[in-house]
Design an enzyme around this catalytic site. Structure first.
Site, PDB file in Angstrom:
ATOM      1  N   ASP A 173       9.447   2.935  -0.266  1.00  0.00           N
ATOM      2  CA  ASP A 173       8.412   3.578   0.558  1.00  0.00           C
ATOM      3  C   ASP A 173       8.631   3.158   2.014  1.00  0.00           C
ATOM      4  O   ASP A 173       8.355   2.018   2.392  1.00  0.00           O
ATOM      5  CB  ASP A 173       7.028   3.161   0.049  1.00  0.00           C
ATOM      6  CG  ASP A 173       5.894   3.799   0.843  1.00  0.00           C
ATOM      7  OD1 ASP A 173       6.166   4.482   1.852  1.00  0.00           O
ATOM      8  OD2 ASP A 173       4.725   3.597   0.450  1.00  0.00           O
ATOM      9  N   TYR A 220       0.856  -1.187   0.000  1.00  0.00           N
ATOM     10  CA  TYR A 220       0.000   0.000   0.000  1.00  0.00           C
ATOM     11  C   TYR A 220       0.888   1.231   0.000  1.00  0.00           C
ATOM     12  O   TYR A 220       1.841   1.319   0.782  1.00  0.00           O
ATOM     13  CB  TYR A 220      -0.894   0.001   1.239  1.00  0.00           C
ATOM     14  CG  TYR A 220      -1.793   1.213   1.345  1.00  0.00           C
ATOM     15  CD1 TYR A 220      -2.840   1.410   0.442  1.00  0.00           C
ATOM     16  CD2 TYR A 220      -1.604   2.159   2.351  1.00  0.00           C
ATOM     17  CE1 TYR A 220      -3.668   2.525   0.550  1.00  0.00           C
ATOM     18  CE2 TYR A 220      -2.437   3.268   2.464  1.00  0.00           C
ATOM     19  CZ  TYR A 220      -3.470   3.447   1.562  1.00  0.00           C
ATOM     20  OH  TYR A 220      -4.287   4.545   1.667  1.00  0.00           O
ATOM     21  N   LYS A 274       4.168   8.885   8.988  1.00  0.00           N
ATOM     22  CA  LYS A 274       3.930   8.242  10.278  1.00  0.00           C
ATOM     23  C   LYS A 274       4.912   8.716  11.371  1.00  0.00           C
ATOM     24  O   LYS A 274       4.755   9.831  11.846  1.00  0.00           O
ATOM     25  CB  LYS A 274       3.871   6.725  10.081  1.00  0.00           C
ATOM     26  CG  LYS A 274       2.686   6.359   9.145  1.00  0.00           C
ATOM     27  CD  LYS A 274       2.284   4.912   9.107  1.00  0.00           C
ATOM     28  CE  LYS A 274       0.964   4.750   8.366  1.00  0.00           C
ATOM     29  NZ  LYS A 274       1.050   4.192   7.042  1.00  0.00           N
TER      30      LYS A 274
HETATM   31  C1  LIG Z   1       0.392   4.622   5.722  1.00  0.00           C
HETATM   32  C2  LIG Z   1       1.150   4.397   4.472  1.00  0.00           C
HETATM   33  C3  LIG Z   1       1.051   5.250   3.359  1.00  0.00           C
HETATM   34  C4  LIG Z   1       0.036   6.354   3.284  1.00  0.00           C
HETATM   35  O1  LIG Z   1       0.221   7.329   4.256  1.00  0.00           O
HETATM   36  P1  LIG Z   1      -1.023   8.307   4.626  1.00  0.00           P
HETATM   37  O2  LIG Z   1      -0.394   9.298   5.545  1.00  0.00           O
HETATM   38  O3  LIG Z   1      -2.044   7.422   5.271  1.00  0.00           O
HETATM   39  O4  LIG Z   1      -1.507   8.897   3.353  1.00  0.00           O
HETATM   40  C5  LIG Z   1       1.897   5.057   2.292  1.00  0.00           C
HETATM   41  N1  LIG Z   1       2.786   4.048   2.293  1.00  0.00           N
HETATM   42  C6  LIG Z   1       2.893   3.189   3.325  1.00  0.00           C
HETATM   43  C7  LIG Z   1       3.920   2.107   3.272  1.00  0.00           C
HETATM   44  C8  LIG Z   1       2.071   3.320   4.432  1.00  0.00           C
HETATM   45  O5  LIG Z   1       2.156   2.430   5.432  1.00  0.00           O
END
Ligand SMILES: *Cc1c(COP(=O)(O)O)cnc(C)c1O
Length: 427
Positions: free
Chosen positions: A230, A135, A262
């Site tokens: 990511d 994701y 995060k």
């Molecule tokens: C949470 C997450 C996102 C998206 O971040 P948001 O702040 O919710 O838009 C993208 N990549 C990874 C790996 C994530 O865990």
């Protein structure tokens, strides 16, 4: 509260995974939190193993983070102009990771979306390769599912995404080197970037097989594509240096672009993407690739992130490792005791438990988890005062504030939860 929420907010929640759709029942509404504990609006306390889906590395309402944020708020909350905390947070991120420059945004979604635009702008190519089960936020091009054949365009992963947004995306099975090789052999000169979770945590925790990230970095380099790692979830969480610190530093590879979110926002909306000064130099105003944000680098959010990262010392990560290990081991013992097939998978301090005896190495194998058994386990843990992710496909998170009392509450709740999972499997 849920009835009121349902009347004015779709599904009663501001982000789908907060709803209890995957486990049944009514979502808890939280009134406050401190350390490892959440308190709901009815006054019930829970040990938090979600930690806001990762950000709360130090625990809730950490006194020093709180004081820094309160000071920042008192100085004004947004100026729409450069500030000191954003520079200091950028310096802290550059010091911990291989990136040389970062651009701040407000969410992980924006970070990956902007990193992909930059990769396309730098390479002059259009195709993006991603993995099923990874994701990267909810930008159109990334809400894609695998097409009919391995080498074909992806299809929209949700209504509302036009086919034109996903026809330049290719979705492959995770940890599958042959699929990556075939894709680059066929489309190598059209691929702008390959994006991957540095270690997937959004299909449950599925670690990269040894050397997999190094392989991805190398095949991207060979074909002139950018390797986008990511680390929105893993960054400053899997280890002090994120997942890169666990295998990149050792295996000797560096991503072309990294995305963060995060933990780096310390519980406020802040995210970033970064890379070498050369690649980042293509971004406006230095270069031609446009990207912007009214609240980007917000002084309150970057102050929270800076305070969090400065307090995230080696001792904090050692504590997270120890707590995660205690909980993993106890959960596994309890499930063994109740005769529930399961696999514990972890990457650094992140972990999850699959209710299946098939090792999860990609989305297909992760999907063998028994969601009904997880739902029963989840509710028994909730009854025992432990708040787990309300979905079988999410990582579990601990914090520096998870002390002996919090951990003991988790250990005490496990045997009954394991028995509940066993009953659900028999039913
Ligand atoms: C949470 C997450 C996102 C998206 O971040 P948001 O702040 O919710 O838009 C993208 N990549 C990874 C790996 C994530 O865990």
């Amino acid at each position: 509260m849920f009835d009121r929420a349902l009347a004015v907010i779709p599904g009663g929640v501001s982000s789908p995974v907060r709803a209890f759709n995957a486990v049944g029942g009514t979502p808890r509404f939280f009134a406050s939190a401190r350390g490892a504990w959440l308190t709901d609006v009815d006054g019930n306390d829970y040990v938090d193993l979600v930690c806001s889906w990762g950000p709360m590395l130090l625990g809730h309402a950490h006194p020093e983070v709180q004081a820094a944020v309160q000071d920042a708020v008192a100085r004004g909350t947004s100026f729409g102009a450069p500030t000191v905390p954003e520079v200091e947070l950028a310096e802290e991120i550059v010091a911990r990771t291989p990136v040389e420059q970062v651009r701040f945004v407000s969410s992980g979604t924006e970070a990956t979306m902007s990193a992909i635009r930059l990769a396309r702008g730098v390479t002059g190519r259009d195709v993006v390769v991603k993995f099923a089960g990874c994701y990267h936020g909810h930008a159109d091009a990334l809400l894609a599912s695998a097409g009919s054949g391995l080498l074909t365009s992806a299809v929209p992963g949700t209504p509302g995404v036009p086919t034109s947004s996903t026809e330049l995306t290719i979705v492959l099975p995770y940890n599958d080197r042959a699929a990556v090789e075939a894709t680059f052999a066929e489309h190598g000169d059209r691929i702008a970037c390959l994006i991957t979770e540095a270690a997937p945590g959004n299909m449950g925790v599925v670690p990269p097989e040894p050397g997999f990230n190094a392989f991805l970095a190398e095949i991207c380099r060979r074909h002139g594509a950018l390797f986008v790692s990511d680390e929105v979830m893993t960054g400053f969480r899997a280890s002090r240096q994120g997942q890169w610190g666990l295998d990149g530093a050792r295996e000797g590879w560096v991503p072309d672009l990294m995305t963060f979110g995060k933990v780096m926002g310390g519980g406020l909306p802040a995210a970033a993407f970064g890379g070498s000064a050369d690649v980042m130099g293509h971004l406006s105003p230095s270069g031609p690739v446009y990207q912007a944000g009214t609240l980007s680098g917000n002084p309150v959010a970057t102050t929270a992130g800076l305070a969090t990262l400065r307090l995230a010392t080696d001792e904090v990560y050692a504590h997270l490792d120890a707590v995660a290990d205690t909980i993993r081991t106890a959960a596994s013992d309890a499930l063994d005791g109740a005769g529930v097939a399961h696999r514990v998978q972890c990457t650094g301090t992140m972990f999850s438990i699959f209710f299946s005896d098939t090792p999860a190495r990609d989305f297909a194998t992760a999907s063998t988890t028994d969601v009904a058994a997880y739902a029963a386990f989840f509710h028994a843990m909730l009854d025992g005062g432990v708040y787990l992710p309300p979905s079988a496909y999410e990582a579990w998170f601990v914090s520096a504030a998870h002390d002996d009392r919090a951990v003991q509450t988790v250990l005490d709740a496990l045997p009954a939860a394991a028995r509940a999972a066993a009953h659900a499997q028999e039913a």
